[in-house]
Structure formats: C-alpha cells, structure tokens
Design an enzyme around this catalytic site. Structure first.
Site, PDB file in Angstrom:
ATOM      1  CD  GLU A  56      -2.377   1.172   2.891  1.00 24.84           C
ATOM      2  OE1 GLU A  56      -2.328   0.118   3.560  1.00 24.84           O
ATOM      3  OE2 GLU A  56      -2.989   2.180   3.253  1.00 24.84           O
TER       4      GLU A  56
ATOM      5  CG  ASP B 240      -0.591   1.582   6.422  1.00 25.38           C
ATOM      6  OD1 ASP B 240       0.541   1.085   6.240  1.00 25.38           O
ATOM      7  OD2 ASP B 240      -0.903   2.740   6.084  1.00 25.38           O
TER       8      ASP B 240
ATOM      9  CG  ASP C 229      -4.630   2.314   8.765  1.00 24.96           C
ATOM     10  OD1 ASP C 229      -4.850   1.488   7.844  1.00 24.96           O
ATOM     11  OD2 ASP C 229      -4.094   3.422   8.570  1.00 24.96           O
TER      12      ASP C 229
ATOM     13  CG  ASP D 173      -7.995   4.436   4.882  1.00 24.29           C
ATOM     14  OD1 ASP D 173      -9.230   4.238   4.956  1.00 24.29           O
ATOM     15  OD2 ASP D 173      -7.472   5.524   4.591  1.00 24.29           O
TER      16      ASP D 173
END
Ligand code: 0RA
Length: 654
Positions: free
Chosen positions: A445, A518, A520, A522
């Site tokens: 990403e 990540d 998180d 997103d």
C-alpha cells in the site's frame, strides 16, 4: 463413502422380509474414514449430519414436522424428531431382536425398512445411523410409537485393540404407555474420544447446515439448542417459503433488480425438482445447487440442465419481445447469469456423486429433466412477468456488451504487454530469480512504503509492487472496466498468469502473493478489496493457497534491551500486565511508511521473523451460504469471514 453406499443399494434390495446380509460394526471402527471421511472435525460433524438426515428423510416422507438438535452440557449430541419412530417390533428374520436394534447395530440396514420405505434417501450421508453407534462410546435410543415409549442403550466395551462398539446394553424396553398419537425418535450419542482427534461440536458449523436444511425442506421446523456452559445458544429455523426464502436470504445484502422471486416445484420420473431465482444488480453469478440436500459445489447435471434452459428461454423471450433485434447476436449463458441468484434443488432415488470432492451430480437423466422443466416454467414466468423479464434481459444485454468490450480490452492488454519490456509494469521492482517456487510478490500500500519495502527485501526472490491507494471494487464493476483499470493491469501483468477465465496457474511468476497494507481501517479496506479481487478473478490462485496477508505490528517496545514488536492493543495490554515494573514505552507505527527498512524487514519481509496469514478457501467451499456472505456488499461481514478462514502459517502460534 457415497460410492460405497450407492453400490450397496444397487446390488442389494432391503426390505423387512429380505435382509440377507447383515454386517456387524467392526469394519466401521477399523476404518472410520471409509464411512465418514475423516476423524477430524469434519468427520465428527458427519455424525450429526447422519442422524439429522435420517430425521429429514422421515420429514421428506411426510411423517415428521419438527427436529431438534441439542448439544448437551456434557458435550453429547441429541437429535429428536416427531416422525413415526423407528419400528420396535421383533425383526422377522431375527425374532429375538427388535427392528430398532437391527437398525442401530448392523451396517446398511436402515432406511429402506418395512413397507414405509422412502422414495428418496440421504445420499452422501446415507451410511446409516449404525455408523454413528459404531463411533460413539455410548448411544441412547428413545422411541415413541404404537402407544408406548421404548428405550435402549449401546456402549463401546473393552479397551485397546479389542474394543467392541455399539454393543446393546439389554433389550429394547417399554418404559411407559403414552397416547397413540405421540410418535418420534430421539438419539443421543457421545462421540468416542478414542476415534476422533477432538470431540468438540461447533455450533456455527451445525447451525449453518441446519439453516440450509430448513430452506430446502419447506415448512419443516428445526430447533437448535447449545446447552454447554459459556456456549449457550438457541435457534429456530423454519421457512414457509422454502427456496424462495433461501433466495431472499442470499440476496438480503444486495440490491435486487425486481421485488418478486420466481420459483417452481415439480415431480419428474424418479425424483423432484425445486428451483427459485431472482436477479440483483451485481456482476456475480450465484447458482447454488443441491441434490438430496447435499450442496453440490461442483455443480453437475442438474445445474447444467438449468443453465441450458435459462439461456435458451432468455434468448427466445428476448427475440419474441423485441428486446433483442434481428441483427443482434444471441445472449451467452454468462450474460444471462450475471447478477443471477438461483437455487436448484433436486431429489432423486439413486444420486451419483462425482468430481474431486464428490460434490458433482452425475445422473444424466437429471440434466434433461431439469432442462425440460425449466424451459416450461421459467419461460412461462418470463411471459407472465414482463417488467421483471425486461429488466433481466436488459441486464443481460448490458453484460453481453461488457463481454465484447472486455474481449477487446484483453486483446489490447495482451498486445501492449508483449511490446513493453517483458510485459512488466514500470513500478514493479522485480526479483532476479525466475523460479516461481522461491519467488514472492509483495503488493504494498502506497509508494513510500513501497520504497522502504524495496530496501528491506531480498532482491533475488522478493518483488515489490506498490499500489496507489484503494484499488477498484471489482464487486461493483463490469469486467471491461476492471480490465481498463491501471492498478489492476499492473497486478495482472506482474503476476503473469492472466485474469478471469483466461487465468492459467502454470504461468504464475510467484508462488506467494503477499498483501502488505497498514494495520489500520484503510489498510483493512485495501486488504478486503484485494482479496475480493483475487477471489473473483484468480480463484485458482487462492485455492492453491498462494495468497497471503502480512500482519505488520501496531507498536514496538523494548524489554531488557531487546526490541519487541506488538501486534495489537490486546497484546500491548498483555505485555504491560506481565511486566508491571518495566514501565514500558511503546512506539506506535501509524503505518508501514513510518517503519524503517530494518523494521519492515523484521516484521513483514524476512521469512524467519515476519507474521504471515494464508487466505484459505476450504471452509468457504463447504458452505455456499458462507460464500454468499463473503460476496455480499458488506465489507465488514466480508472481512469477518475472511479472517475466520485465514490460516496462520508463519511465526504465529495457532
Ligand atoms: C425405518 C422404518 C421406518 C422409520 C424409520 C426407520 C425411522 C428412522 C429414523 C431415524 C431417526 N428418525 C427416524 N424416524 C424413522 C418406517 C416405520 C413405519 O413404517 O412406521
């Protein structure tokens, strides 16, 4: 096991007066796998399906309206039905034994008994309840019929190699008188710990199957009760609409093209056909087929017949109604099935199960029977529901346009890639090795994380492909749009094995495809989008176990001079509790971009120290219902499913 049963029923006809060969239970104990597939969790649950299938047979014969499955406090399983009850009178050939005792203690003696023989019976699971008895340390039988309640017990005796199982503990005894109208069978069994790797029933596994059985048997009430401490659960499954309710359920998370759900049921020579359908605005084809209540995930003759009839009925209707003009070419089957959600359920007396997982129906007679029935009923439905017909034909016309555009786009991609340097996208940092077996592709990403990953990798065997932001949601895009998407093109040409129906796993350039996003929200979304893409367009790659997700840590800390990575908040709390005096300081990684090359190497890239999770499809292929949840629009549900099916493989304690 299906073939064992089929052969037996082919060669031998069982009825009360003519049971010639009765086998004891020893063979089952010696080779359980032959009868129930395995002695793992799958085999354990097979015992439940076996007993429940007997009750379902009773329901299909029209004598049973309710079945209750209970997992008792002590871990045993009780299945209770209000059918006719297993016959209790002496068996004609063995006057000293009750028919019930024969059913529980001899192989292949169940099912076709007496003059109440069933037209169709269990199929794949139809090995007989005696198999359950053979693999249980204890089994209790309770029967109510002919104005009496009867009981008897069976147990496994002995130890070591000389265990005899399913031994009757006394005769069937009448324990009380009851009204003649009260009938039914209750079987309680304790799976033998000496046979199974584990004897813990999973309520979710059982409930998913019970719900499907309730959909397939209109009106039948199936109760589930988990009474184990800490696992308490109560469910009731019952659907007045049968398959129509099934389709409604499958489509619940999608947007239907029209409100009504079409369906028909019909008797044919040697069986029954039950079909229901609706269309939604997705691009996915959902055809769920069953034979005798068994999910035929590999399809087979019934599915073929349905598909053929569907395509020709749609073309015929589209021409007749002018929705397709003379100059237009015919709609393809795949055009018509885009966005379709259909359930095809057939029952037949001697199902032949073929294919790799024995989940493909082989009876050719079913192809023509389903084709003929569908031609009649589905075509009539189109004529009687012109607005529904119009919207689904228009969708199919759109699909055929997208298909033609996709073909062009594919050719373009192919030509372009043969011109490019080796066909590889510019932003791919490829590895030098050409041996797919040792090569890994990291899909990373963001560009900055891609940069650190490049520094962290082993350039011989590890390639890095940075992706910009969120990739296209392939669930909501037609194939031509998918193919024109730059990020997807980069993915496809890096992996090198094509896409969709052109995918060829032999051409795979990397044996491990690792998604690195990540830790998180997103990042989670990006993971889901990518996994969805692989499920939809490179399913074979997922099935071959080549898709992985890296698990970057959320924090790092230091204990006694040693750097420790911390996966998540729970692990952080755990560390704080276990080291009350250490006054630990945690560095929080806000994303991969915040890790230096060394940190990234240790947590995501180096095979000795990284945490990697394999995306596993096994569970999904067992239960279509689960798959439909995966394919639903709800990203949260999809993630929950994927996570529950993920197999942790590297450096993670299971
Ligand atoms: C043999 C013959 C009959 C019923 C059954 C077996 C039977 C088996 C099971 C297993 C679980 N529930 C069951 N319910 C019925 C027919 C008996 C008759 O003709 O009355």
């Amino acid at each position: 096991m299906a073939s064992t049963k089929t052969q037996k029923t082919n060669n031998t006809s069982y009825d009360a007066s003519n049971i010639t060969v009765l086998e004891g239970l020893d063979p089952v104990r010696k080779r359980p796998g032959m009868y129930i597939g395995s002695t793992g969790s799958q085999g354990l649950h097979h015992l439940v399906w076996e007993v429940v299938d007997n009750s379902i047979d009773e329901a299909m014969a029209g004598h049973c309206t309710r079945i209750d499955i209970t997992i008792n406090k002590d871990g045993s399983c009780r299945v209770s039905d209000n059918g006719r009850g297993i016959p209790v009178d002496p068996h004609p050939q063995y006057p000293k034994k009750s028919a019930a005792e024969i059913v529980l203690t001899t192989l292949h003696a169940g099912g076709k008994f007496g003059d109440g023989g069933y037209k169709v019976s269990g199929g794949l699971h139809g090995v007989g309840i005696s198999v359950v008895n053979a693999l249980s340390s204890r089994l209790d039988l309770h029967i109510e019929r002919d104005g009496g309640a009867y009981e008897m017990s069976f147990a496994a005796l002995g130890s070591g190699k000389s265990i005899r199982s399913g031994v009757a503990q006394g005769k069937l005894k009448k324990i009380s008188s009851i009204p003649k109208t009260r009938t039914g069978t209750t079987i309680t069994f304790w799976p033998d710990e000496r046979v199974f790797d584990e004897v813990n029933f999973k309520s979710q596994t059982i409930c998913e199957r019970l719900q499907i059985m309730a959909f397939l048997n209109k009106g039948l009430v199936i109760g589930f009760h988990d009474e184990r401490k800490g696992h308490e659960r109560e469910e009731t499954y019952s659907y007045k609409g049968g398959l129509v309710d099934f389709v409604k359920h499958l489509n619940a998370s999608k947007t239907a093209l029209f409100n009504s759900i079409g369906s028909f049921s019909t008797q044919v020579e040697d069986g029954e056909i039950d079909i229901a359908w609706q269309w939604n605005n997705s691009y996915h084809e959902g055809l769920y087929s069953f034979a005798n209540g068994i999910s035929t995930t590999e399809g087979g003759m019934h599915a073929e017949g349905f598909k053929r009839a569907l395509t020709s009925a749609c073309n015929k209707y589209a021409r007749q109604s002018g929705l397709l003009k003379e100059k237009d070419s015919n709609l393809f089957g795949e055009d018509v099935r885009e966005g379709m959600c259909a359930v095809v359920s057939v029952r037949l007396s001697e199902p032949q199960f073929e294919g790799q997982t024995k989940t493909k129906l082989g009876n050719t007679a079913m192809r023509s029977a389903v084709e003929k029935a569908t031609s009649d009923f589905f075509f009539t439905w189109l004529e009687q529901n012109p607005s529904e017909a119009k919207s689904l034909i228009n969708k199919a016309v759109g699909a055929s346009k997208a298909r033609k555009a996709a073909k062009q786009a594919k050719e373009l991609t192919r030509r372009k890639s043969s011109l490019d340097s080796g066909g590889l996208p510019g932003k791919l940092a490829d590895c030098s090795s050409k041996k797919a077996d040792e090569c890994e592709l990291f899909i990373v990403e963001g560009n900055s994380a891609g940069g650190s990953a490049k520094d962290a990798r082993n350039p011989k065997t590890q390639a890095i492909l940075p992706l910009r932001g969120k990739i296209l949601n392939v669930e909501r895009a037609p194939l031509d749009k998918i193919l024109k998407n730059a990020e997807i093109q980069a993915l496809v040409s890096s992996i090198g094995a094509g896409i969709g129906s052109d995918f060829d796993i032999e051409k795979l350039r990397y044996k491990k495809i690792i998604i690195l996003a990540d830790a998180d929200v997103d990042g989670g979304h990006i993971r889901t989008l990518l996994i969805t893409f692989f499920f939809r367009q490179m399913l074979e790659l997922v099935e071959a176990g080549c898709l992985y997700v890296a698990q970057p840590p959320l924090y790092s800390t230091e204990i006694k001079g040693e750097k420790i990575y911390v996966a998540d908040e729970a692990q952080r709390q755990d560390l704080i509790q276990k080291n009350p005096r250490a006054n630990l300081r945690f560095v929080r990684f806000k994303g991969l971009g915040e890790m230096d090359a060394k940190e990234l190497r240790e947590t995501a890239v180096n095979a000795q120290t990284r945490r990697l999770v394999r995306i596993d499809i096994d569970q999904a292929s067992i239960c279509d219902d689960v798959l439909s949840r995966l394919m639903g629009d709800d990203a949260g549900a999809r993630r929950a499913f994927i996570e529950s099916n993920a197999k942790e493989v590297e450096n993670i304690d299971i």
